[in-house]
Design a protein around this motif. Structure first.
Motif, PDB file in Angstrom:
ATOM      1  N   GLN A  67       0.856  -1.195   0.000  1.00 36.39           N
ATOM      2  CA  GLN A  67       0.000   0.000   0.000  1.00 36.39           C
ATOM      3  C   GLN A  67       0.883   1.232   0.000  1.00 36.39           C
ATOM      4  OE1 GLN A  67      -3.584   0.411   0.178  1.00 36.39           O
ATOM      5  NE2 GLN A  67      -2.943   2.493  -0.263  1.00 36.39           N
ATOM      6  N   VAL A  69       0.895   5.358   0.422  1.00 38.40           N
ATOM      7  CA  VAL A  69       0.174   6.558   0.848  1.00 38.40           C
ATOM      8  C   VAL A  69       0.948   7.763   0.313  1.00 38.40           C
ATOM      9  CG1 VAL A  69      -0.773   7.836   2.797  1.00 38.40           C
ATOM     10  CG2 VAL A  69      -0.501   5.359   2.960  1.00 38.40           C
ATOM     11  N   TYR A  87       4.571   7.235   2.045  1.00 37.58           N
ATOM     12  CA  TYR A  87       4.679   6.101   2.968  1.00 37.58           C
ATOM     13  C   TYR A  87       4.274   4.847   2.223  1.00 37.58           C
ATOM     14  CZ  TYR A  87       3.627   3.012   6.918  1.00 37.58           C
ATOM     15  OH  TYR A  87       3.583   1.952   7.795  1.00 37.58           O
ATOM     16  N   LEU A  89       3.874   0.703   2.594  1.00 34.50           N
ATOM     17  CA  LEU A  89       3.823  -0.428   3.519  1.00 34.50           C
ATOM     18  C   LEU A  89       3.760  -1.725   2.726  1.00 34.50           C
ATOM     19  CD1 LEU A  89       3.519  -1.421   6.477  1.00 34.50           C
ATOM     20  CD2 LEU A  89       1.044  -1.165   6.201  1.00 34.50           C
ATOM     21  N   VAL A  91       2.990  -5.389   2.630  1.00 32.28           N
ATOM     22  CA  VAL A  91       2.124  -6.261   3.430  1.00 32.28           C
ATOM     23  C   VAL A  91       2.141  -7.662   2.831  1.00 32.28           C
ATOM     24  CG1 VAL A  91      -0.265  -6.689   4.153  1.00 32.28           C
ATOM     25  CG2 VAL A  91       0.648  -4.359   4.127  1.00 32.28           C
ATOM     26  N   VAL A 131       9.225   6.653   2.753  1.00 34.20           N
ATOM     27  CA  VAL A 131       9.490   5.765   3.883  1.00 34.20           C
ATOM     28  C   VAL A 131       8.926   4.391   3.524  1.00 34.20           C
ATOM     29  CG1 VAL A 131       8.861   5.248   6.269  1.00 34.20           C
ATOM     30  CG2 VAL A 131       9.458   7.587   5.620  1.00 34.20           C
ATOM     31  N   VAL A 132       9.758   3.376   3.601  1.00 35.17           N
ATOM     32  CA  VAL A 132       9.308   2.019   3.280  1.00 35.17           C
ATOM     33  C   VAL A 132       9.247   1.206   4.568  1.00 35.17           C
ATOM     34  CG1 VAL A 132       9.765  -0.057   1.934  1.00 35.17           C
ATOM     35  CG2 VAL A 132      10.368   2.184   1.007  1.00 35.17           C
ATOM     36  N   ASP A 133       8.072   0.703   4.873  1.00 30.07           N
ATOM     37  CA  ASP A 133       7.867  -0.097   6.081  1.00 30.07           C
ATOM     38  C   ASP A 133       7.360  -1.472   5.657  1.00 30.07           C
ATOM     39  OD1 ASP A 133       7.703  -0.788   8.740  1.00 30.07           O
ATOM     40  OD2 ASP A 133       6.188   0.686   9.257  1.00 30.07           O
ATOM     41  N   VAL A 134       7.365  -2.416   6.574  1.00 29.11           N
ATOM     42  CA  VAL A 134       6.999  -3.777   6.202  1.00 29.11           C
ATOM     43  C   VAL A 134       6.218  -4.444   7.326  1.00 29.11           C
ATOM     44  CG1 VAL A 134       9.216  -4.675   7.051  1.00 29.11           C
ATOM     45  CG2 VAL A 134       7.964  -5.967   5.346  1.00 29.11           C
ATOM     46  N   LYS A 135       5.159  -5.161   6.957  1.00 33.43           N
ATOM     47  CA  LYS A 135       4.407  -5.999   7.906  1.00 33.43           C
ATOM     48  C   LYS A 135       4.147  -7.340   7.235  1.00 33.43           C
ATOM     49  CE  LYS A 135       1.916  -2.584  10.685  1.00 33.43           C
ATOM     50  NZ  LYS A 135       1.101  -2.605  11.896  1.00 33.43           N
TER      51      LYS A 135
END
Lengths: 402, 402, 402, 402
Positions: A67, A69, A87, A89, A91, A131-135
């Protein structure tokens, strides 16, 4: 012949090329949805290779839910800046431990995303502009390890799903697809850094008139003033107009950035080359289908192909395979004007034996279905037998998914 | 007649009802993708109403990007528990300030999501089983305030987009759609709390045999042992089998939870009634189309309808409107076996004047297109004129988007 | 003399150096709490400079709430890996728009954090081993623009707060502080890449015996086996033991990584050089005070100094200033064995006129307070007058805050 | 007597009550830092009880890192609203699986936080005004299960840490502490819903004059206009002034919301009763020490007590225990004017045998240390022996940590 359930029948309608109205769309690699597709698929490839490297086989994962943003930016002639970062994410599900060994799926996913962005969207400074985040959670259970070094057998279908592919592309489809490839590739992009990667093309054919509408994000650091901008737009228009003549003799009208309003200073200027910098969110599976296009004149699968596990996700495999089969048949068999191949899986059966492989053909004038039937079916049969090639080529990055 | 560009032509192919193979799918309201669709659309309605309430008109927003990250759960006969909560991120754009007045879009979005979940997925304890977060950025610029109390004029199209609708539904489509409505509604669901909301139906018709495959999440607190579970599965099968006879005389075979393996204790048991509790992520626009179905036999739009702004998002409006027109025409005009309505917008023109409204009809035997042409075109023309009704009814929650 | 309310009195107790038991602690720059302090302060400096660059004065912000969530790692002799990345959230308030100009506070904060990490914790690959995110909201209102290019006047205190400083450092304090500087600096660190930045030192003096306990994270890529590890530990012990003799004639016993258990293979081995990679969270203001130490024998302020706005945050300014004053007085005035300076602000008064500046002194033998009173008060007075130097030096990175 | 290393000596300075200047602060339960402390500790209690319930003993966890990111709000006379929700992230480590059993630590933490907020900050609508998220990772290794139903033995210290406690409270300390309890409790709060929970008290005594500065957030739905507000402020001032007379005969001046500026309409009005709604971030361990106060005149520990594991976190236990011991000694032994108890742990020794228990006493006039020494040491010895009571009482919620 085999006992695979392969059917060939007449499409019982006009070829898309011959229909009165045709619509085709492609979201370029810098479009927010395509960024998500691209990252999801590059993460998928990285995980496949990680598992092969660590345990000799691909374990269960799916990373098809990235995703994005949107951020906010302040583009300006000569060079603006990103104000609030994008941002993103990542997933999905992944097997994090196998046989007592911990597997670094999260850091591998982050690295793959960063490398993909650096290579494909160079205007984005990863870590500052985005910003790259991971879940990545654990999956719903049973490990999948069907595709290993030693075990090359064909996996079983784990779901009822289908894929659909077409060939050949119509002229309009070719123009839309090839124009984006060229604009974002060596042929145009390398010499035109002012052109961002976020290019959206809409082709509309009514009878023998093709209108191509291009929305192309320009990069502010390479555009010093409105004259530069107008020149950049003109260059894209000329390039696409020229390129179109390679694919059609029809009349082609190209419009670029039609929403611009020079009087009001409203133009499509970006700092990073993608509209994700300001207001356009994105996610996986919302844009191009597996053949790179959105084609409302043709049946399409809703399946998000990018990011799915190429070993056992039947929806991904059948969408890639049906496209591959259609292209192969058309390349090898003369006399086909339009071909649609649809594969429907059956739970619990090997994936090279679909419940039904359903081909609808429109022949060229003077050719009958009987003339080509044996050859078509034999080709489909052969490519079904090679289904694991799809997995291998996907892991190796030879097949695109969007 | 008007000067709207409305075309009616023969579909030049067999009706879907008469094709050899037909595939239809519906993801029930508890499916992770549908949860995202439902929240995106409820957030959209809430924002529309918030803007109408505060400033008398709907301002710019789009909330069509909700992302759900699955949790982990430990279901157990008699009642299990959620271990790691689901994470749901509401993503989109919204106008946060207007004329010096701050507008609480974030808290309104959170409230709408919570109320939607409480009402539709009662097994999810919001705040414990699922964490709901929100990231609504500012949009890409120009405020949109076209739909106000005083100003009922028709807005201009801001994009080149299209919508497509069909009518009537085939028998298989009706069965798949109505079965889910009934299972999740008063007719079945109210008396069967053991049935979760995550129901997925796949209908496949080959000739005159319809196979309906149901995947239905059962709720562990209402299932004490394997016998309870088997009974619950049997009840669903019987109910759907019975219901199907209301829509067809064809042979119907219903299978429920075919992946179960009682020997291995592998059954579809959940704590909350949705597979989002364990391993199944979701996002907007990946599931049902605007008519509630996924219909690979028919042209579909890739557009995510849920969450889009119903005042000015032409893709949303045209998908809802084309479906509405097709249904209305079929209801009012006799002799139609299959109708497809496609609307293509033109940037800068009022949305009630599409670039083309393109209807393809298959008539009943004995009926010619000429017989119905005037009536069909008049109906389409009338409904185009009433385009703002679509906006109003969407805001009021009368139209479903998935 | 001035009319500043400066008081000097006897401390009326023994100097810390003369107390029976003394405890001192320092968390090195790689400790999770210190990482947060360091990032908070580097973000603060970056924002100050950004505002000065863009609008000629420092606007309202505070970035004193960075939160670090530990990752998981699999260190191994010769080189392990990070499995789940560290998550670091930069939290705070900042002015995002001024006079119609948007100011890129978020991307500036991200850049500052990345640069800080790259420089100070080189073992962390930013974007892969650690995800850095940012949430900077708007502040609680009124803009502050007191520190500008043209306006060098002294700002008003906006809160009732206090700061406290001490000088000189005791021997134990010096050893703890200088040992960490040397271990993480050119003197030792540059030649010992096997030593990570996460070094925690606890000094305990009972009478004339000083015990220094060092917990030092070793970096696995530079440690091939247990012998290497033991050598690395021994080297640290020897170095600190030697260094201590530069500051004291007392008996010094140094222990390094006392929790190790070689038999069980339990050692302090890391992949990145910080325990944040596995299980140790961190946040701002939980570790070292403004003088770099935790000194339970001395009054301390709870104020988190790092990340606060150095122009108008009175708690930050007074903690830095009181330390600076104590050090200056001791450097300039002979005969002081222990000095504590406490500054208490008064809302609405210029910050160079504290409600009270309260100095408690313990003189050397043979020196009376009367002997030094004038000189001490004059020095305090002068440094209070130069209060804005603290702001300037903090922005320029000359003063450390943790 | 025992062989515990207990020392009693003269404090060798004036009692805080007798010092010239004294500063005391308390952040009320609605202060952003206190909200974090309260949630961290309630999550800790919930996890302790969860582990006891599931596996009969407390497993390894620490939840001492909650981070609060402020929202934005638009308070207004008669009732305003929250615009952007507060974001609260529960951070920490917890054992998620034990002996094959999964333990729902995340959902338990979320539930505890929600219940805490509902009970203590009723103006916050959880899920709308505040988003609560959770990131609990696995710890750094070895399980801790020392505090079980069957095994009541004393655990070993796992770190070198210390705690410090004081008794009795000075008059100023009592006023600050008791005023907040009363304002937020039954005595005042129950009848004054217009007073929010975010109350900050600063007590400053110079000689015999005590100034109490109160910052009290008022709740807008109970304040209809400026007159209501002024009355609310006056009521708080009168109440605190009256209450102070119960604790002192000194002159007491109370100021409430001194930063208000009625002319400019700048008052301390909130929608939810806490400044976290607009611009004030918070985190654990930044506010009150374990005795509920910030007391710069006394040695303090930097340790964040809230959220730490009460079974094996020596810093938490020793801070609570030293406070408890000081209070108990003063309650049982006559003639003490000021007592400080400091406990220093030794790694690997049972926690009821500190490296040193170090008491510094100031006796009443006419009392010598010798008079009370035996009694004091015997009391300390007894309470050290009962150290596990601290753990039990913390888990049962009898002890406050902030």
């Amino acid at each position: 012949m085999t006992d695979r359930n392969i059917r060939l029948e007449s499409a019982d309608k006009r070829a898309v090329e011959d229909q009165e109205v045709e619509i085709v769309e492609r979201k370029g690699i810098g479009h927010p949805d395509s960024i998500c597709d691209g990252i999801a698929e590059s993460v998928s490839r990285a995980l496949s290779n990680l598992y092969l490297d660590r345990v000799g086989k691909v374990l269960h994962y799916n990373t098809d839910e990235t995703q994005l943003v949107a951020g906010t930016a302040a583009p300006a002639f000569g060079g603006g800046e990103v104000i609030e970062p994008i941002y993103l994410l990542i997933v999905g599900r992944a097997t994090k431990e196998y046989d007592g060994q911990k597997i670094p799926v999260d850091s591998t996913a982050l690295r793959a995303a960063r490398e993909y962005l650096n290579e494909n969207i160079p205007g984005l400074d990863v870590g500052t502009d985005i910003v790259v985040d991971v879940k990545l959670g654990e999956g719903s259970g049973d490990l999948q390890d069907v595709f290993g070094e030693e075990t090359q057998q064909v996996p079983m279908a784990n779901d009822t799903s289908f894929g659909v592919g077409h060939a050949p592309l119509t002229e309009t489809e070719q123009i839309v697809l090839e124009a984006e490839y060229a604009l974002n590739g060596a042929r145009y992009g390398d010499d035109h850094p002012e052109l961002g990667q976020d290019i959206k093309l809409m082709g509309k054919r009514e009878g023998d008139v093709i209108d191509v509408t291009v929305a192309a994000a320009m990069v502010d650091s390479h555009i010093d003033d409105i004259d530069d901008y107008i020149e950049a737009v003109d260059n894209v228009r000329e390039f696409v107009t020229d390129l179109a003549t390679e694919y059609t003799d029809r009349e082609v009208n190209v419009e670029v950035n039609t929403a611009d309003d020079y009087e009001e200073g409203s133009i499509y200027l970006t700092t990073t080359g993608t509209s994700a910098e300001q207001g356009d969110d994105g996610s996986v599976g919302r844009g191009n289908r597996a053949n790179g296009l959105i084609t409302p004149n043709r049946p399409m699968s809703m399946e998000a192909t990018s990011g799915k596990n190429p070993v056992n996700h039947i929806g991904k495999i059948y969408n890639l395979l049906s496209t591959h089969i259609a292209e192969t048949v058309v390349a090898e068999v003369d006399g086909i004007r339009d071909l649609q191949v649809r594969l429907l899986s059956q739970i619990g059966r090997p994936i090279d034996e679909p419940h039904v492989a359903d081909a609808k053909v429109i022949t060229e004038e003077g050719v009958t279905i009987a003339d080509i039937e044996d050859e078509v079916i034999a080709t489909i049969d052969r490519e079904l037998a090679n289904v694991t090639d799809i997995t291998r080529r996907t892991i190796e990055g030879e097949l695109t998914t969007f």
